[in-house]
Design a protein around this motif. Structure first.
Motif, PDB file in Angstrom:
ATOM      1  N   PHE A 117       0.874  -1.170   0.000  1.00 25.20           N
ATOM      2  CA  PHE A 117       0.000   0.000   0.000  1.00 25.20           C
ATOM      3  C   PHE A 117       0.915   1.226   0.000  1.00 25.20           C
ATOM      4  CE2 PHE A 117      -2.397  -3.515   1.725  1.00 25.20           C
ATOM      5  CZ  PHE A 117      -3.590  -3.424   1.022  1.00 25.20           C
ATOM      6  N   ASN A 118       0.560   2.281   0.685  1.00 25.11           N
ATOM      7  CA  ASN A 118       1.489   3.396   0.821  1.00 25.11           C
ATOM      8  C   ASN A 118       1.521   3.850   2.267  1.00 25.11           C
ATOM      9  OD1 ASN A 118      -0.225   5.918   1.299  1.00 25.11           O
ATOM     10  ND2 ASN A 118      -1.166   5.182  -0.592  1.00 25.11           N
ATOM     11  N   PHE A 119       2.486   4.647   2.618  1.00 16.91           N
ATOM     12  CA  PHE A 119       2.700   5.015   4.016  1.00 16.91           C
ATOM     13  C   PHE A 119       1.461   5.648   4.630  1.00 16.91           C
ATOM     14  CE2 PHE A 119       3.878   7.899   7.400  1.00 16.91           C
ATOM     15  CZ  PHE A 119       4.680   7.099   8.196  1.00 16.91           C
ATOM     16  N   TYR A 120       0.744   6.464   3.861  1.00 17.35           N
ATOM     17  CA  TYR A 120      -0.388   7.209   4.408  1.00 17.35           C
ATOM     18  C   TYR A 120      -1.725   6.496   4.230  1.00 17.35           C
ATOM     19  CZ  TYR A 120       2.817  11.153   4.793  1.00 17.35           C
ATOM     20  OH  TYR A 120       3.868  11.962   5.133  1.00 17.35           O
ATOM     21  N   TYR A 121      -1.725   5.312   3.649  1.00 15.18           N
ATOM     22  CA  TYR A 121      -2.980   4.617   3.372  1.00 15.18           C
ATOM     23  C   TYR A 121      -3.728   4.351   4.681  1.00 15.18           C
ATOM     24  CZ  TYR A 121      -6.161   1.592   0.743  1.00 15.18           C
ATOM     25  OH  TYR A 121      -7.271   1.055   0.139  1.00 15.18           O
ATOM     26  N   HIS A 122      -5.012   4.707   4.698  1.00 17.80           N
ATOM     27  CA  HIS A 122      -5.829   4.493   5.897  1.00 17.80           C
ATOM     28  C   HIS A 122      -6.730   3.277   5.675  1.00 17.80           C
ATOM     29  CE1 HIS A 122      -7.914   5.615   9.626  1.00 17.80           C
ATOM     30  NE2 HIS A 122      -9.008   5.193   9.015  1.00 17.80           N
ATOM     31  N   PHE A 123      -6.539   2.274   6.512  1.00 21.68           N
ATOM     32  CA  PHE A 123      -7.326   1.054   6.418  1.00 21.68           C
ATOM     33  C   PHE A 123      -8.572   1.174   7.290  1.00 21.68           C
ATOM     34  CE2 PHE A 123      -3.000  -0.075   5.432  1.00 21.68           C
ATOM     35  CZ  PHE A 123      -3.121  -0.945   4.374  1.00 21.68           C
ATOM     36  N   ARG A 131      -0.252   0.254  11.897  1.00 29.36           N
ATOM     37  CA  ARG A 131       0.762   1.268  12.209  1.00 29.36           C
ATOM     38  C   ARG A 131       1.818   0.693  13.160  1.00 29.36           C
ATOM     39  NH1 ARG A 131       1.230   5.221   8.540  1.00 29.36           N
ATOM     40  NH2 ARG A 131      -0.766   5.158   7.465  1.00 29.36           N
ATOM     41  N   VAL A 132       1.361  -0.121  14.098  1.00 29.57           N
ATOM     42  CA  VAL A 132       2.312  -0.788  15.002  1.00 29.57           C
ATOM     43  C   VAL A 132       3.216  -1.719  14.202  1.00 29.57           C
ATOM     44  CG1 VAL A 132       2.521  -2.443  16.893  1.00 29.57           C
ATOM     45  CG2 VAL A 132       0.820  -0.604  17.020  1.00 29.57           C
ATOM     46  N   ALA A 133       2.604  -2.506  13.299  1.00 30.65           N
ATOM     47  CA  ALA A 133       3.387  -3.437  12.483  1.00 30.65           C
ATOM     48  C   ALA A 133       4.383  -2.697  11.601  1.00 30.65           C
ATOM     49  CB  ALA A 133       2.442  -4.278  11.619  1.00 30.65           C
ATOM     50  N   MET A 134       3.982  -1.543  11.083  1.00 22.89           N
ATOM     51  CA  MET A 134       4.878  -0.753  10.242  1.00 22.89           C
ATOM     52  C   MET A 134       6.120  -0.319  11.017  1.00 22.89           C
ATOM     53  SD  MET A 134       4.024   2.906   8.412  1.00 22.89           S
ATOM     54  CE  MET A 134       2.809   2.216   7.276  1.00 22.89           C
ATOM     55  N   SER A 265      -8.825   7.443  -8.036  1.00 22.39           N
ATOM     56  CA  SER A 265      -8.586   7.022  -6.653  1.00 22.39           C
ATOM     57  C   SER A 265      -8.160   8.166  -5.740  1.00 22.39           C
ATOM     58  CB  SER A 265      -7.516   5.934  -6.617  1.00 22.39           C
ATOM     59  OG  SER A 265      -7.930   4.776  -7.289  1.00 22.39           O
ATOM     60  N   ARG A 266      -8.643   8.075  -4.498  1.00 18.31           N
ATOM     61  CA  ARG A 266      -8.157   8.959  -3.443  1.00 18.31           C
ATOM     62  C   ARG A 266      -6.844   8.433  -2.867  1.00 18.31           C
ATOM     63  NH1 ARG A 266     -13.898   8.991  -2.676  1.00 18.31           N
ATOM     64  NH2 ARG A 266     -14.737  11.109  -2.496  1.00 18.31           N
ATOM     65  N   ASP A 267      -6.681   7.103  -2.882  1.00 17.63           N
ATOM     66  CA  ASP A 267      -5.488   6.436  -2.367  1.00 17.63           C
ATOM     67  C   ASP A 267      -5.184   5.241  -3.245  1.00 17.63           C
ATOM     68  OD1 ASP A 267      -4.216   7.425   0.131  1.00 17.63           O
ATOM     69  OD2 ASP A 267      -6.263   7.303   0.911  1.00 17.63           O
TER      70      ASP A 267
END
Length: 358
Positions: A117-123, A131-134, A265-267
């Motif tokens: 995905f990308n760094f800012y992608y919101h799931f 975010r913890v896993a990142m 796409s927004r993301d």
């Protein structure tokens, strides 16, 4: 070299699973000993693996409880040891939550955290856990691997990565596509019907051009939770030539039919559909969302890019292409040539260089 790939569910027919199949099969064809480990799943594989690849499943169902998670970690540790894996690739950063404890204390093993995905992608689900896993991946993985140069810059700006930060594009699954003509009077869009894909913004843009081009049709291929909302918005805007046919079995046929491809796409994690459409010589109109389109499309050369949410600009990009077959021809031909850098051969060369460096 022996290399293991850890993925959530290889029975899913998604883009991540398809890319893994391409990379795993390609490395196996080059003589590497490849092991694919699926955390869960009990159905047939969505994408067939080379017969030389060892495939293992750790369980039938998603490990949603603490007990199931611990059982999965133990199963993964056993698989890594039995397969004598010197390299384990997490095919999604959240899988660090399994691979990190599973490989703790095992000598010599190298871990690659492969972001899709990308760094800012919101799931919508498990966003905080991701975010913890990142951050765990940044701290403890030997390599964090991202898909685009744009996303690599976001990781450099926001995380302190102890290992290496690398970038490798996904390969084009349609690199043998043959461009036959400029296509028909069809604007094609494809993806899951979710807010992130921005098809509501595409409808707003289409509303500005539909009456002006009565012989053109917009077709949005895919399925998802936003279907009813999109159908309602289509009716509210009074649109008459917008099709929502659901999922498609043969995307290649659709790319050949289309004259233009649209990505609102927004993301995005990458934007694979852009590469696929461009391989068929189709010019694209896209929002320059995080992250992917700016790595793939050169604005004004092989398509048009607009800021996210600029529906008027997006409509103008569609209008320019719909109104000129010559422009579609020129940009489409440049699009076809530009995606050569996403060939499977080039991508596999980069993978081998990364593995050799480890």
């Amino acid at each position: 070299m022996r290399i293991g790939f850890l993925i959530g569910n290889m029975s899913n027919a998604g883009g991540t699973e398809r890319v893994l199949q391409q990379i795993a099969n390609g490395l196996a064809e080059r003589g590497h000993q490849v092991v694919v480990i699926s955390v869960w799943g009990k159905d047939e594989l969505a994408f067939p693996l080379d017969g030389r690849i060892t495939f293992r499943r750790l369980g039938d169902d998603y490990p949603g409880t603490v007990v199931q998670h611990l059982r999965t970690v133990r199963g993964l540790r056993r698989a890594v040891r039995e397969e004598a894996l010197p390299v384990l690739v997490d095919v999604d950063l959240i899988l660090t939550l399994y691979s990190l404890p599973a490989t703790a204390g095992l000598p010599g093993i190298k871990r690659i955290a492969w972001e899709h995905f990308n760094f800012y992608y919101h799931f919508r689900k498990n966003n905080r856990l991701r975010r913890v896993a990142m951050r765990l991946a940044a701290r403890f993985s030997h390599v964090v691997l991202v898909l685009t140069q744009e996303d690599r810059a976001y990781y450099e700006e926001n995380l302190k990565i102890r290992g290496r930060l690398c970038q490798i594009y996904n390969p084009n699954p349609f690199e043998d596509a043959v461009r036959e003509d400029v296509g028909g009077r069809l604007v094609l869009a494809a993806g899951r019907l979710t807010r992130a894909k921005g098809f509501d913004l595409l409808l707003e843009s289409w509303a500005e051009v539909e009456a002006e081009f009565p012989d053109w049709t917009l077709r949005i291929v895919g399925e998802g939770e936003e279907r009813q909302a999109l159908e309602a918005r289509r009716e509210a805007l009074g649109l008459r030539r917008v099709e929502l046919p659901g999922q498609a079995a043969d995307m290649g046929a659709l790319y050949r039919q289309a004259g233009i491809f649209a990505l609102p796409s927004r993301d995005e994690g990458f934007g694979m559909v852009l590469i696929e459409a461009m391989a068929y010589g189709r010019p694209v109109v896209s929002f320059a969302c995080k992250a992917g389109p700016r790595d793939i499309v050169t604005d004004g050369e092989d398509g048009f890019l607009f800021p996210v949410g600029d529906c008027a600009g997006f409509a103008q990009g569609l209008r320019r292409l719909m109104g000129s077959e010559q422009l579609r021809q020129e940009l489409g031909e440049r699009a076809r040539l530009s995606v050569g850098r996403f060939s499977l051969r080039a991508v596999l060369d980069q993978w081998e260089a990364l593995l050799n460096a480890l």
